[in-house]
Design a protein around this motif. Sequence first.
Motif, mmCIF file in Angstrom:
data_model
loop_
_atom_site.group_PDB
_atom_site.id
_atom_site.type_symbol
_atom_site.label_atom_id
_atom_site.label_comp_id
_atom_site.label_asym_id
_atom_site.label_seq_id
_atom_site.Cartn_x
_atom_site.Cartn_y
_atom_site.Cartn_z
ATOM 1 N N SER A 1 -106.625 24.986 126.561
ATOM 2 C CA SER A 1 -106.207 24.018 126.604
ATOM 3 C C SER A 1 -106.661 23.229 125.388
ATOM 4 O O SER A 1 -106.200 22.395 125.420
ATOM 5 N N LEU A 2 -107.059 23.674 124.736
ATOM 6 C CA LEU A 2 -107.486 23.117 122.648
ATOM 7 C C LEU A 2 -106.255 23.393 122.189
ATOM 8 O O LEU A 2 -106.060 22.340 121.405
ATOM 9 N N LEU A 3 -105.312 24.479 122.669
ATOM 10 C CA LEU A 3 -103.997 24.467 121.525
ATOM 11 C C LEU A 3 -103.525 23.442 122.160
ATOM 12 O O LEU A 3 -102.796 22.588 121.158
ATOM 13 N N GLU A 4 -103.210 22.894 123.692
ATOM 14 C CA GLU A 4 -102.534 21.826 124.335
ATOM 15 C C GLU A 4 -102.980 20.562 123.746
ATOM 16 O O GLU A 4 -102.292 19.650 123.011
ATOM 17 N N LYS A 5 -104.847 20.485 123.134
ATOM 18 C CA LYS A 5 -104.853 19.196 122.929
ATOM 19 C C LYS A 5 -104.720 19.129 121.138
ATOM 20 O O LYS A 5 -104.227 18.350 121.037
ATOM 21 N N LEU A 6 -104.519 19.539 120.253
ATOM 22 C CA LEU A 6 -103.910 20.143 118.605
ATOM 23 C C LEU A 6 -102.528 20.031 118.926
ATOM 24 O O LEU A 6 -102.231 19.039 117.983
ATOM 25 N N LEU A 7 -101.888 20.251 119.778
ATOM 26 C CA LEU A 7 -100.074 20.251 119.941
ATOM 27 C C LEU A 7 -99.777 18.574 120.058
ATOM 28 O O LEU A 7 -99.373 18.679 119.314
ATOM 29 N N ASP A 8 -101.195 17.992 121.201
ATOM 30 C CA ASP A 8 -100.506 16.472 121.332
ATOM 31 C C ASP A 8 -101.129 15.925 120.004
ATOM 32 O O ASP A 8 -100.051 14.762 119.575
ATOM 33 N N VAL A 9 -102.308 16.038 119.246
ATOM 34 C CA VAL A 9 -103.066 15.269 117.996
ATOM 35 C C VAL A 9 -101.371 14.843 117.441
ATOM 36 O O VAL A 9 -101.315 14.734 116.285
ATOM 37 N N ASN A 10 -101.224 17.396 117.080
ATOM 38 C CA ASN A 10 -100.049 16.551 116.452
ATOM 39 C C ASN A 10 -98.981 15.959 116.151
ATOM 40 O O ASN A 10 -98.167 15.408 115.493
ATOM 41 N N ASP A 11 -98.553 15.928 117.352
ATOM 42 C CA ASP A 11 -97.448 15.195 118.083
ATOM 43 C C ASP A 11 -97.237 13.372 118.030
ATOM 44 O O ASP A 11 -97.073 12.823 117.248
#
Length: 51
Positions: A7-17
């Motif tokens: 979940s945290l990795l997906e949130k980080l991906l969303d923030v980076n995008d």
Amino acid sequence: MEMEKQSLLEKLLDVNDSMSRCVTSATPATLVTQKLARLRDTLHGFTQVFT
């Protein structure tokens, strides 16, 4: 614990995008582009380690 990491990795991906879209629309400076590339590399590294 595993689901929390994912979940945290997906949130980080969303923030980076989101940051990438903002920078792209604002005609990025080289320093900002380099920082975003480092953040993407960090995300990639975390993803490799935790999955």
